[in-house]
Write a protein that holds these residues in place. Structure first.
Motif, PDB file in Angstrom:
ATOM      1  N   ASP A 174      45.827   3.095  38.393  1.00  0.00           N
ATOM      2  CA  ASP A 174      45.603   4.377  39.060  1.00  0.00           C
ATOM      3  C   ASP A 174      44.958   5.387  38.115  1.00  0.00           C
ATOM      4  O   ASP A 174      44.102   6.182  38.526  1.00  0.00           O
ATOM      5  N   ALA A 175      45.366   5.359  36.839  1.00  0.00           N
ATOM      6  CA  ALA A 175      44.756   6.263  35.866  1.00  0.00           C
ATOM      7  C   ALA A 175      43.277   5.932  35.678  1.00  0.00           C
ATOM      8  O   ALA A 175      42.432   6.831  35.601  1.00  0.00           O
ATOM      9  N   ARG A 176      42.962   4.645  35.634  1.00  0.00           N
ATOM     10  CA  ARG A 176      41.554   4.237  35.514  1.00  0.00           C
ATOM     11  C   ARG A 176      40.737   4.720  36.701  1.00  0.00           C
ATOM     12  O   ARG A 176      39.541   5.003  36.585  1.00  0.00           O
ATOM     13  N   HIS A 181      46.250  13.535  39.308  1.00  0.00           N
ATOM     14  CA  HIS A 181      47.087  14.488  40.044  1.00  0.00           C
ATOM     15  C   HIS A 181      48.181  13.764  40.823  1.00  0.00           C
ATOM     16  O   HIS A 181      49.334  14.217  40.868  1.00  0.00           O
ATOM     17  N   GLU A 182      47.825  12.634  41.450  1.00  0.00           N
ATOM     18  CA  GLU A 182      48.809  11.882  42.231  1.00  0.00           C
ATOM     19  C   GLU A 182      49.880  11.261  41.345  1.00  0.00           C
ATOM     20  O   GLU A 182      51.027  11.084  41.774  1.00  0.00           O
ATOM     21  N   LEU A 183      49.538  10.932  40.115  1.00  0.00           N
ATOM     22  CA  LEU A 183      50.475  10.265  39.215  1.00  0.00           C
ATOM     23  C   LEU A 183      51.524  11.205  38.628  1.00  0.00           C
ATOM     24  O   LEU A 183      52.624  10.772  38.296  1.00  0.00           O
ATOM     25  N   ILE A 184      51.200  12.468  38.506  1.00  0.00           N
ATOM     26  CA  ILE A 184      52.082  13.380  37.772  1.00  0.00           C
ATOM     27  C   ILE A 184      53.500  13.437  38.340  1.00  0.00           C
ATOM     28  O   ILE A 184      54.474  13.282  37.580  1.00  0.00           O
ATOM     29  N   PRO A 185      53.709  13.644  39.661  1.00  0.00           N
ATOM     30  CA  PRO A 185      55.099  13.689  40.157  1.00  0.00           C
ATOM     31  C   PRO A 185      55.853  12.383  39.909  1.00  0.00           C
ATOM     32  O   PRO A 185      57.043  12.405  39.534  1.00  0.00           O
ATOM     33  N   GLU A 186      55.184  11.260  40.123  1.00  0.00           N
ATOM     34  CA  GLU A 186      55.836   9.968  39.897  1.00  0.00           C
ATOM     35  C   GLU A 186      56.202   9.799  38.427  1.00  0.00           C
ATOM     36  O   GLU A 186      57.314   9.348  38.099  1.00  0.00           O
ATOM     37  N   LEU A 208      48.619  14.817  32.668  1.00  0.00           N
ATOM     38  CA  LEU A 208      48.602  16.281  32.671  1.00  0.00           C
ATOM     39  C   LEU A 208      47.342  16.805  31.991  1.00  0.00           C
ATOM     40  O   LEU A 208      46.696  17.741  32.470  1.00  0.00           O
ATOM     41  N   ARG A 209      46.987  16.207  30.865  1.00  0.00           N
ATOM     42  CA  ARG A 209      45.778  16.629  30.163  1.00  0.00           C
ATOM     43  C   ARG A 209      44.539  16.410  31.017  1.00  0.00           C
ATOM     44  O   ARG A 209      43.678  17.268  31.138  1.00  0.00           O
TER      45      ARG A 209
END
Length: 263
Positions: A174-176, A181-186, A208-209
């Protein structure tokens, strides 16, 4: 047809009902057979699971009774087990005979392996979707309501470890794909659950960065440093320290520390 779910509470779903046995030791026998579906589990291994190194004199007869109860469960659903699941006697023990897709743990391992293959082929979007499908099979810790002896403890530990590796690889995919933004809460939830997992903390810092939330990324690093110092007396790894330096300097890199392997 019948389905056996072990990625969470043990379930035996047939005719729309949960037919899982309530007796703890019968449940343990079922779990061990299901985790070795279509492979023979020896009576010695089953005895070790149930009684460790102190089996009663009636161990063999008692085990036969447990298997009998399980056969009745499967027979009541499938009319003898022919079209779904059944337990057959095979020297030196018993085997749960199932068709594909009947055991969620087996399906998880297959789908997760498919996701890893897609990742290695650099089909990142497809890999992320496949890994997400594998993780969706989980409803809680493996064998959450099963009393586990040594053999089942080993199986559950392996499943939970593969789950974490699969989750890490899906996050990496997902980061790739730029889904920071979607990953931050998880990731915030995951670092709270896995407080000492530096890889997850690094992914949160990087997400976050990448989302332009530099101050929060620096705070996430300080949170990790505080946890490691208070609980282990350690500093973050050099890789994570470099990530913090890059955030401070506003530098862009290829991302937070990756998994050593995607296998």
């Amino acid at each position: 047809m019948i389905r056996i779910n072990m990625l969470g509470h043990l379930e035996v779903i047939g005719n729309g009902r949960d037919l899982a046995p309530s007796a703890p030791r019968v449940k343990s026998v079922l779990a061990l057979l299901a985790l070795n579906a279509n492979r023979v589990v020896s009576t010695d291994t089953l005895s070790e699971e149930l009684w460790a190194d102190r089996p009663p004199r009636s161990a063999a007869t008692t085990l036969q009774t447990y298997v009998y109860h399980l056969r009745r469960t499967f027979g009541g659903v499938t009319g003898g087990g022919v079209f779904g699941c059944d337990i057959v006697t095979r020297s030196p023990g018993y085997m749960l005979r199932v068709t594909d897709g009947r055991v969620d743990a087996e399906m998880f391992l297959e789908v997760a392996a498919d996701g890893r293959r897609l990742w290695r082929e650099d089909r990142v979007d497809e890999a992320a979707d496949r890994l997400r499908q594998a993780l969706a099979l989980w409803r809680g810790p493996a064998l959450a309501d099963v009393r586990t002896g040594s053999p089942l403890t080993i199986h559950a530990a392996r499943l939970n470890e593969v789950r974490l590796r699969t989750l890490q690889l899906r996050i990496q995919a997902d980061a790739r794909l730029g889904r920071h933004h979607e990953l931050i809460p998880e990731l915030r939830s995951l670092v709270a659950e896995h407080r000492l997992n530096e890889w997850l903390h690094a992914q949160l810092i990087e997400a976050l960065r990448s989302a332009g939330r530099r101050a929060e990324a620096l705070q996430a690093y300080q949170d990790l440093r505080r946890v490691l110092q208070s609980e282990l007396g350690l500093e973050p790894t050099p890789e994570v320290q470099r990530l913090q330096t890059e955030v401070l300097g506003g530098m862009r890199t290829s991302g937070a520390p990756r998994l050593l392997r995607a296998s």
